[in-house]
Design an enzyme around this catalytic site. Sequence first.
Site, PDB file in Angstrom:
ATOM      1  N   ASN A   1       0.860  -1.186   0.000  1.00 21.03           N
ATOM      2  CA  ASN A   1       0.000   0.000   0.000  1.00 21.03           C
ATOM      3  C   ASN A   1       0.895   1.234   0.000  1.00 21.03           C
ATOM      4  OD1 ASN A   1      -1.800   2.095   0.490  1.00 21.03           O
ATOM      5  ND2 ASN A   1      -3.000   0.950   1.981  1.00 21.03           N
TER       6      ASN A   1
ATOM      7  N   ARG B   1      -2.078  -1.545  -4.064  1.00 21.21           N
ATOM      8  CA  ARG B   1      -3.068  -0.472  -4.133  1.00 21.21           C
ATOM      9  C   ARG B   1      -2.640   0.523  -5.203  1.00 21.21           C
ATOM     10  NH1 ARG B   1      -3.487   4.892  -0.539  1.00 21.21           N
ATOM     11  NH2 ARG B   1      -5.397   5.718  -1.434  1.00 21.21           N
TER      12      ARG B   1
ATOM     13  N   HIS C   1     -10.494   6.371  -2.898  1.00 22.66           N
ATOM     14  CA  HIS C   1     -10.579   5.679  -1.607  1.00 22.66           C
ATOM     15  C   HIS C   1     -11.536   4.494  -1.691  1.00 22.66           C
ATOM     16  CE1 HIS C   1      -9.343   9.706   0.374  1.00 22.66           C
ATOM     17  NE2 HIS C   1      -8.294   8.901   0.349  1.00 22.66           N
TER      18      HIS C   1
ATOM     19  N   GLY D   1      -5.750  12.485   3.029  1.00 21.23           N
ATOM     20  CA  GLY D   1      -6.775  12.621   2.009  1.00 21.23           C
ATOM     21  C   GLY D   1      -8.106  12.269   2.636  1.00 21.23           C
TER      22      GLY D   1
ATOM     23  N   ARG E   1      -4.706  19.489   0.583  1.00 22.70           N
ATOM     24  CA  ARG E   1      -5.474  19.659  -0.647  1.00 22.70           C
ATOM     25  C   ARG E   1      -6.726  20.487  -0.367  1.00 22.70           C
ATOM     26  NH1 ARG E   1      -5.795  13.482  -2.445  1.00 22.70           N
ATOM     27  NH2 ARG E   1      -4.627  13.102  -0.531  1.00 22.70           N
TER      28      ARG E   1
ATOM     29  N   GLY F   1     -10.644   9.912  11.259  1.00 19.56           N
ATOM     30  CA  GLY F   1     -11.947   9.359  11.611  1.00 19.56           C
ATOM     31  C   GLY F   1     -11.899   8.402  12.777  1.00 19.56           C
ATOM     32  N   GLU F   2     -10.807   7.629  12.887  1.00 26.17           N
ATOM     33  CA  GLU F   2     -10.691   6.640  13.954  1.00 26.17           C
ATOM     34  C   GLU F   2     -10.275   7.249  15.292  1.00 26.17           C
ATOM     35  OE1 GLU F   2      -8.116   3.374  12.802  1.00 26.17           O
ATOM     36  OE2 GLU F   2      -8.719   3.664  10.708  1.00 26.17           O
TER      37      GLU F   2
ATOM     38  N   GLU G   1      -7.783  -1.344   4.266  1.00 27.07           N
ATOM     39  CA  GLU G   1      -7.645  -1.504   2.817  1.00 27.07           C
ATOM     40  C   GLU G   1      -6.924  -2.803   2.486  1.00 27.07           C
ATOM     41  OE1 GLU G   1      -7.107   3.107   1.361  1.00 27.07           O
ATOM     42  OE2 GLU G   1      -5.576   2.188   2.624  1.00 27.07           O
TER      43      GLU G   1
END
Length: 361
Positions: free
Chosen positions: A7, A58, A147, A177, A206, A297-298, A348
């Site tokens: 990855n 990935r 994603h 991201g 970004r 998020g985690e 992932e």
Amino acid sequence: MNVLVVNAGSSSLKLRVLGGDEEVLAETTLERWSGGDETGPLEDFLEEAPDVDAVGHRVVHGGPEFTEATVVDDDVRSGIEGLTGLAPLHQPRALAGIDAARRLLPGVPHVACFDTAFHTTMSAAVTTYAVPAAWRRKWDLRRYGFHGLSHAYASRRAAELAGTPGARVVNCHLGSGASLAAVANGRSVDTTMGFTPLAGLVMATRSGDVDPGLLLWLQRAGLGLDDLEDGLEHHAGLAGLSEVGGDLRDVRQAAGKGDEHALLALRVYVHRLRQGIAAMTASLGGLDLLVFTGGIGEHDAELRADTAAGLGFLGVDLDTRLNTEDPRDARISRDGSGVQVWVLEAREDVEIAAQTRALLR
């Protein structure tokens, strides 16, 4: 079948060997990896790792050609390289990982798994840009979404844990991201990223969505294309808003000291996130599961709480205690919440290994 998952991110390299039951047999993460022709880190890892039967890679952008996992040969590698202009931060790193692994493991199959592939189920109404038809035909302009490997795993895993097959899920992949995906019955319906991974939410460096007229104005004002691209990719987002960098932890620390730029950065980030979740819900016609995954998020309970606080009209009711107990693969909404809210570890690697095995079988 032991699968080595490679990855390659925009600045890091994650290596993990998964056994047939998804047991992690070996893993390492290089936080700073320059790509190029480096084989040393991968070679060192393989010396200690168990033997592998296949390698899954990935790849962020598959363009119109690669819509499913694909065995890598020289022609496929060339096709991936040809898409570099659409994902300049990620595609070269994926190629570096592919090249290094193919040199070190020439006797096993290598499979490219594409982030864009998950979103090929989106309808033409979602993917079509309202630009001149001649442009669309000449350059195959459309929204691809990204994603996808994370969105595919998280939406499926959340439905399994919640016991709600066929659920309407909004998945929030929030890291350097960031993107949202609207998923119904396991299929992507809508997402926030577009032709490139620059669109959608505010990210670390970004910009996310920006008025195209503003970009035209900047060019007429004398800003060159290279400077424009560099600014939007590397110096915008949280970094541009806060002026302390793109790491949300640094932004929070500055905001805690009263820094006005950092406080504004947090407000903009949450506003765009709430706005996006509501839009994804509209695309689904309702919401059953709201999922947070990815590094931010985690781990950022305050962000989850701030986001949920503006989504009560959708039926989101967060449990403060559950939200702050460092949840992992856990529900954090109240028992009576109209929408179940979950925090899931980004995996992932599980999705890549599964796609690799499915293709080779």
